[in-house]
Motif scaffolding. Structure first.
Motif, PDB file in Angstrom:
ATOM      1  N   LEU A  42       0.826  -1.207   0.000  1.00  5.15           N
ATOM      2  CA  LEU A  42       0.000   0.000   0.000  1.00  5.15           C
ATOM      3  C   LEU A  42       0.861   1.258   0.000  1.00  5.15           C
ATOM      4  CD1 LEU A  42      -2.771  -1.101   2.522  1.00  5.15           C
ATOM      5  CD2 LEU A  42      -2.813  -1.215   0.026  1.00  5.15           C
ATOM      6  N   VAL A  43       1.949   1.228   0.750  1.00  3.85           N
ATOM      7  CA  VAL A  43       2.875   2.368   0.758  1.00  3.85           C
ATOM      8  C   VAL A  43       3.479   2.554  -0.626  1.00  3.85           C
ATOM      9  CG1 VAL A  43       5.075   3.199   1.694  1.00  3.85           C
ATOM     10  CG2 VAL A  43       3.346   2.250   3.237  1.00  3.85           C
ATOM     11  N   ARG A  44       3.858   1.461  -1.294  1.00  5.96           N
ATOM     12  CA  ARG A  44       4.393   1.554  -2.663  1.00  5.96           C
ATOM     13  C   ARG A  44       3.343   2.095  -3.619  1.00  5.96           C
ATOM     14  NH1 ARG A  44       6.371  -3.549  -1.378  1.00  5.96           N
ATOM     15  NH2 ARG A  44       4.899  -4.517  -2.812  1.00  5.96           N
ATOM     16  N   PHE A  45       2.102   1.683  -3.474  1.00  7.21           N
ATOM     17  CA  PHE A  45       1.003   2.183  -4.305  1.00  7.21           C
ATOM     18  C   PHE A  45       0.885   3.690  -4.158  1.00  7.21           C
ATOM     19  CE2 PHE A  45      -3.268   3.481  -5.236  1.00  7.21           C
ATOM     20  CZ  PHE A  45      -3.732   2.637  -6.225  1.00  7.21           C
ATOM     21  N   LEU A  46       0.837   4.167  -2.907  1.00  5.49           N
ATOM     22  CA  LEU A  46       0.724   5.606  -2.670  1.00  5.49           C
ATOM     23  C   LEU A  46       1.891   6.351  -3.303  1.00  5.49           C
ATOM     24  CD1 LEU A  46      -0.450   5.580   1.062  1.00  5.49           C
ATOM     25  CD2 LEU A  46      -1.846   6.142  -0.939  1.00  5.49           C
ATOM     26  N   ALA A  47       3.103   5.844  -3.123  1.00  7.02           N
ATOM     27  CA  ALA A  47       4.288   6.497  -3.673  1.00  7.02           C
ATOM     28  C   ALA A  47       4.239   6.535  -5.197  1.00  7.02           C
ATOM     29  CB  ALA A  47       5.550   5.786  -3.201  1.00  7.02           C
ATOM     30  N   ALA A  48       3.800   5.445  -5.812  1.00 11.72           N
ATOM     31  CA  ALA A  48       3.746   5.366  -7.274  1.00 11.72           C
ATOM     32  C   ALA A  48       2.792   6.398  -7.863  1.00 11.72           C
ATOM     33  CB  ALA A  48       3.334   3.963  -7.714  1.00 11.72           C
ATOM     34  N   PHE A  49       1.752   6.746  -7.117  1.00 14.99           N
ATOM     35  CA  PHE A  49       0.771   7.710  -7.605  1.00 14.99           C
ATOM     36  C   PHE A  49       0.956   9.098  -6.985  1.00 14.99           C
ATOM     37  CE2 PHE A  49      -1.226   3.721  -8.734  1.00 14.99           C
ATOM     38  CZ  PHE A  49      -1.657   3.999 -10.027  1.00 14.99           C
ATOM     39  N   GLY A  50       2.047   9.280  -6.222  1.00 16.69           N
ATOM     40  CA  GLY A  50       2.326  10.578  -5.626  1.00 16.69           C
ATOM     41  C   GLY A  50       1.318  10.986  -4.567  1.00 16.69           C
ATOM     42  N   LEU A  51       0.772  10.025  -3.853  1.00 11.82           N
ATOM     43  CA  LEU A  51      -0.243  10.298  -2.834  1.00 11.82           C
ATOM     44  C   LEU A  51       0.344  10.174  -1.431  1.00 11.82           C
ATOM     45  CD1 LEU A  51      -3.131   8.146  -4.341  1.00 11.82           C
ATOM     46  CD2 LEU A  51      -2.876  10.630  -4.488  1.00 11.82           C
ATOM     47  N   HIS A  52      -0.191  10.941  -0.508  1.00  8.57           N
ATOM     48  CA  HIS A  52       0.170  10.818   0.905  1.00  8.57           C
ATOM     49  C   HIS A  52      -0.937  10.146   1.693  1.00  8.57           C
ATOM     50  CE1 HIS A  52       3.780  13.204   0.503  1.00  8.57           C
ATOM     51  NE2 HIS A  52       3.079  14.062  -0.223  1.00  8.57           N
ATOM     52  N   PHE A  53      -2.104  10.046   1.098  1.00  7.90           N
ATOM     53  CA  PHE A  53      -3.267   9.455   1.760  1.00  7.90           C
ATOM     54  C   PHE A  53      -4.077   8.711   0.712  1.00  7.90           C
ATOM     55  CE2 PHE A  53      -7.844   9.708   2.451  1.00  7.90           C
ATOM     56  CZ  PHE A  53      -7.963   9.092   3.681  1.00  7.90           C
ATOM     57  N   GLY A  54      -4.672   7.624   1.123  1.00  7.44           N
ATOM     58  CA  GLY A  54      -5.607   6.906   0.271  1.00  7.44           C
ATOM     59  C   GLY A  54      -6.542   6.083   1.129  1.00  7.44           C
ATOM     60  N   ALA A  55      -7.808   6.105   0.793  1.00  5.00           N
ATOM     61  CA  ALA A  55      -8.787   5.255   1.460  1.00  5.00           C
ATOM     62  C   ALA A  55      -8.932   4.006   0.588  1.00  5.00           C
ATOM     63  CB  ALA A  55     -10.118   5.977   1.608  1.00  5.00           C
ATOM     64  N   PHE A  56      -8.307   2.933   1.018  1.00  2.00           N
ATOM     65  CA  PHE A  56      -8.292   1.685   0.249  1.00  2.00           C
ATOM     66  C   PHE A  56      -9.520   0.852   0.567  1.00  2.00           C
ATOM     67  CE2 PHE A  56      -3.891   2.968   0.264  1.00  2.00           C
ATOM     68  CZ  PHE A  56      -3.438   2.611  -0.993  1.00  2.00           C
ATOM     69  N   ASP A  57     -10.118   0.301  -0.466  1.00  2.00           N
ATOM     70  CA  ASP A  57     -11.266  -0.598  -0.309  1.00  2.00           C
ATOM     71  C   ASP A  57     -10.848  -2.001  -0.703  1.00  2.00           C
ATOM     72  OD1 ASP A  57     -12.897   1.520   0.434  1.00  2.00           O
ATOM     73  OD2 ASP A  57     -13.670   1.827  -1.586  1.00  2.00           O
ATOM     74  N   PHE A  58     -11.210  -2.948   0.145  1.00  2.00           N
ATOM     75  CA  PHE A  58     -10.933  -4.365  -0.094  1.00  2.00           C
ATOM     76  C   PHE A  58     -12.203  -5.167   0.134  1.00  2.00           C
ATOM     77  CE2 PHE A  58      -6.865  -2.626   1.130  1.00  2.00           C
ATOM     78  CZ  PHE A  58      -5.979  -3.252   0.273  1.00  2.00           C
ATOM     79  N   ALA A  59     -12.284  -6.290  -0.512  1.00  2.00           N
ATOM     80  CA  ALA A  59     -13.301  -7.297  -0.209  1.00  2.00           C
ATOM     81  C   ALA A  59     -12.549  -8.458   0.432  1.00  2.00           C
ATOM     82  CB  ALA A  59     -14.023  -7.753  -1.465  1.00  2.00           C
ATOM     83  N   VAL A  60     -13.082  -8.965   1.534  1.00  2.00           N
ATOM     84  CA  VAL A  60     -12.443 -10.083   2.223  1.00  2.00           C
ATOM     85  C   VAL A  60     -13.496 -11.171   2.416  1.00  2.00           C
ATOM     86  CG1 VAL A  60     -11.134 -10.823   4.237  1.00  2.00           C
ATOM     87  CG2 VAL A  60     -10.900  -8.465   3.411  1.00  2.00           C
ATOM     88  N   PRO A  61     -13.461 -12.191   1.571  1.00  2.00           N
ATOM     89  CA  PRO A  61     -14.431 -13.278   1.702  1.00  2.00           C
ATOM     90  C   PRO A  61     -14.086 -14.202   2.869  1.00  2.00           C
ATOM     91  CG  PRO A  61     -12.956 -13.707  -0.139  1.00  2.00           C
ATOM     92  CD  PRO A  61     -12.596 -12.353   0.416  1.00  2.00           C
TER      93      PRO A  61
END
Length: 87
Positions: free
Chosen positions: A25-44
């Protein structure tokens, strides 16, 4: 299924990310130049985490109180100091 249909019966609690998820998730934020993100997941029932989306301006204020999380403080720390002392 829309989880909001039974909103009054829902409860919320913090959960730990699976091994390696936080780093991803930290790599995702860095790749998109974000400092914050509200991540949505589905967990069956099998416990696998399925990524749905990241909302760079996702709503979180409603979750702070019901889950007992210091989200406002963490975001304020980030804005003021460039980093947060909260995980």
């Amino acid at each position: 299924m829309d989880w909001r249909a039974e909103y009054q019966n829902l409860t919320y609690e913090p959960v730990a990310c699976p091994d390696g998820m936080r780093e991803a998730l930290v790599r995702f934020l860095a790749a998109f130049g974000l400092h914050f993100g509200a991540f949505d997941f589905a967990v069956p029932a099998d416990g696998a985490w399925w990524f749905l989306e990241c909302n760079p301006n996702g709503q979180w204020a409603w979750l702070e109180d019901v889950a007992g999380l210091p989200i406002t403080t963490a975001i304020a720390d980030l804005l003021e100091n460039g980093a947060s002392q909260h995980e």
